[in-house]
Design an enzyme around this catalytic site. Structure first.
Site, PDB file in Angstrom:
ATOM      1  N   CYS A   1      -3.529  -1.393  10.878  1.00  0.00           N
ATOM      2  CA  CYS A   1      -3.346  -2.208   9.810  1.00  0.00           C
ATOM      3  C   CYS A   1      -2.549  -3.323   9.984  1.00  0.00           C
ATOM      4  O   CYS A   1      -2.773  -4.406   9.191  1.00  0.00           O
ATOM      5  CB  CYS A   1      -2.884  -1.289   8.730  1.00  0.00           C
TER       6      CYS A   1
ATOM      7  N   CYS B   1       5.756  -5.989  39.892  1.00  0.00           N
ATOM      8  CA  CYS B   1       4.741  -6.439  41.189  1.00  0.00           C
ATOM      9  C   CYS B   1       4.614  -7.819  40.845  1.00  0.00           C
ATOM     10  O   CYS B   1       5.604  -8.573  40.355  1.00  0.00           O
ATOM     11  CB  CYS B   1       3.580  -5.563  40.885  1.00  0.00           C
TER      12      CYS B   1
ATOM     13  N   ARG C   1       0.564  -1.342   0.043  1.00  0.00           N
ATOM     14  CA  ARG C   1      -0.051  -0.105  -0.219  1.00  0.00           C
ATOM     15  C   ARG C   1       0.968   1.161  -0.040  1.00  0.00           C
ATOM     16  O   ARG C   1       0.462   2.305  -0.288  1.00  0.00           O
ATOM     17  CB  ARG C   1      -0.992  -0.019   1.091  1.00  0.00           C
TER      18      ARG C   1
END
Lengths: 365, 80
Positions: free
Chosen positions: A184, A327, A65
């Site tokens: 995407c 933690c 693209r």
């Protein structure tokens, strides 16, 4: 004969509109699926100054693209490759390359030099930051975004005939939570979709600059590639949106858009321990569990400040460049990261993913 | 003629979650009722952020609906 002859001859456009394009200074954020067509068409149309802001490099998966890039560009800077490509096409455009990602520190300064901003970024963090910066600086913003087979286009921060203007936060006041967010890279997209949306964005930019036609002011357009349908809705300013946007540059610099968009930075135990070993004195491994909680980390220097009292006891952390918070299971450490990020803007602060339980399961496995 | 109810258009991940891009809802007279009706019909929407548009105007407060109203459920997109 000019290379713009066909648009100068277009009824209603003419030489004046062409001059307006020539004078315009446009910043395109993201040289990705949307940014590539935006850049190609604004370059061809004759926008005088075109800046490309992107800190990313080209990857093979971009090539379906992001049509400016070739296989040989993989691992190269997107802004630089795009800049060089656009420069060699035409001699009459001033191309500016900004090879960096936008941050709260650099955004306002970068935006100041341009009179139109185009957002083709790929994450909510940038989108909210860009919107707020445009509102603060009163810059027009052309917005476009895609999801799977659909796209959105809008023009923000431009007054209509009744002097009403709206922005992204009038549509979506707050970002979605972390678990809703997909881009995407995760969901997949046909290259033609950002191609269509990007060309729509370029066309909105040309309309805004020249006053040709009607831009999507106070409107948002949805486009569906699969059905070839569009949906357009009107946007009105809303009080909630107005109250959330930073009112001054100082407020803007203090806004943590990473946090706002739920993207808390985290680190794996393997990386955390490596960082601790390789950069002695610069890393604090911070245990935010109650002091009685077991097991402790054997043989590794840690600091213990329980989450409950963390915000009143941050002085011992002043000297560290990096704070890695852990933690029991990785939940309290995320809260602690949120607290610490608001106190120390310059430090790198990460939550160690999965907490002590993850470390022990890794060791025992 | 039987009334179908209010026309609802869904976009993006909202359409995906409920597996329809267009459907009808009966017996809702305003957008608050519509939201609670949606939440009970589609509990998967509870955690989703979306904006409501009535007759192609985005609404922020409770908005009355009638038989002719067209409602859109609009999620934000971030991809580029």
């Amino acid at each position: 004969m000019s290379r713009f002859e066909r648009q100068i001859n277009l009824s209603g456009f003419g030489p004046k509109a062409q001059q307006q394009l020539q004078k315009a200074k446009v910043l395109v954020i993201g040289a990705g699926g949307l940014g590539c067509p935006v850049l190609l068409y604004l370059d061809a149309a004759g926008v005088g100054t075109l800046a490309i802001c992107d800190g990313d490099v080209v990857a093979a998966s971009n090539l379906n693209r992001q049509v400016i890039f070739s296989e040989s560009d993989i691992t190269k800077s997107k802004a630089e490759v795009a800049g060089i490509y656009l420069k060699q096409k035409y001699s009459d455009i001033n191309i500016e390359i900004i090879n960096k990602f936008l941050t709260v520190e650099n955004t306002l300064q970068i935006f100041n030099a341009y009179d139109l901003i185009i957002d083709g970024s790929d994450n909510f963090q940038t989108r909210y930051m860009v919107n707020d910066a445009c509102v603060l600086l009163n810059k027009p913003l052309v917005f476009g975004a895609v999801y799977q087979n659909e796209g959105q286009v809008a023009v923000f921060n431009v007054s209509d005939d009744n002097a009403v203007s709206s922005n992204y936060r009038d549509v979506f006041p707050n970002p979605p939570s972390e678990n809703e967010i997909l881009n995407c890279n995760e969901t997949g997209v046909l290259g033609v979709l950002p191609g269509i949306i990007g060309v729509m964005m370029a066309s909105e930019a040309i309309k805004l600059i020249t006053g040709f036609g009607k831009a999507l002011i106070n409107k948002m357009l949805y486009y569906n590639l699969l059905t070839n349908t569009t949906y357009e809705t009107e946007i009105a300013p809303n009080a909630v949106a107005k109250s959330i946007i930073p009112k001054t540059p100082e407020d803007f610099y203090k806004t943590d858009y990473t946090l706002l968009c739920g993207n808390l930075p985290s680190i794996e135990w393997s990386e955390a321990l490596l960082l601790k070993n390789n950069t002695p004195g610069k890393v604090i491994l911070l245990d935010v569990r109650e002091t009685h909680e077991q097991p402790k980390l054997d043989g590794i220097e840690t600091m213990n400040i329980p989450l409950q009292s963390l915000s009143e006891n941050i002085e011992p952390l002043n000297t560290a460049e990096n704070i890695l918070v852990f933690c029991q299971s990785g939940i309290r450490s995320r809260k602690a990261v949120a607290v610490l990020r608001s106190k120390f803007l310059q430090k790198n602060i990460y939550s160690v993913a999965g907490g002590i339980s993850k470390l022990n399961s890794t060791i025992n496995a | 003629m039987e009334l179908k109810g209010i026309k609802i258009l869904a976009f993006g991940m909202i359409a995906e979650k409920i597996n329809a891009s267009e459907f009808y809802l009966k017996e809702v007279s305003n957008t608050n009722e519509l939201l609670s009706s949606l939440n009970s019909l589609y509990p998967q929407l509870k955690e989703m952020k979306f904006t409501i548009s009535v007759n192609r105007r985005i609404v922020n407060n409770n908005e009355p609906l009638n038989a002719d109203s067209e409602v859109a459920l609009l999620p934000p997109f971030s991809g580029g």
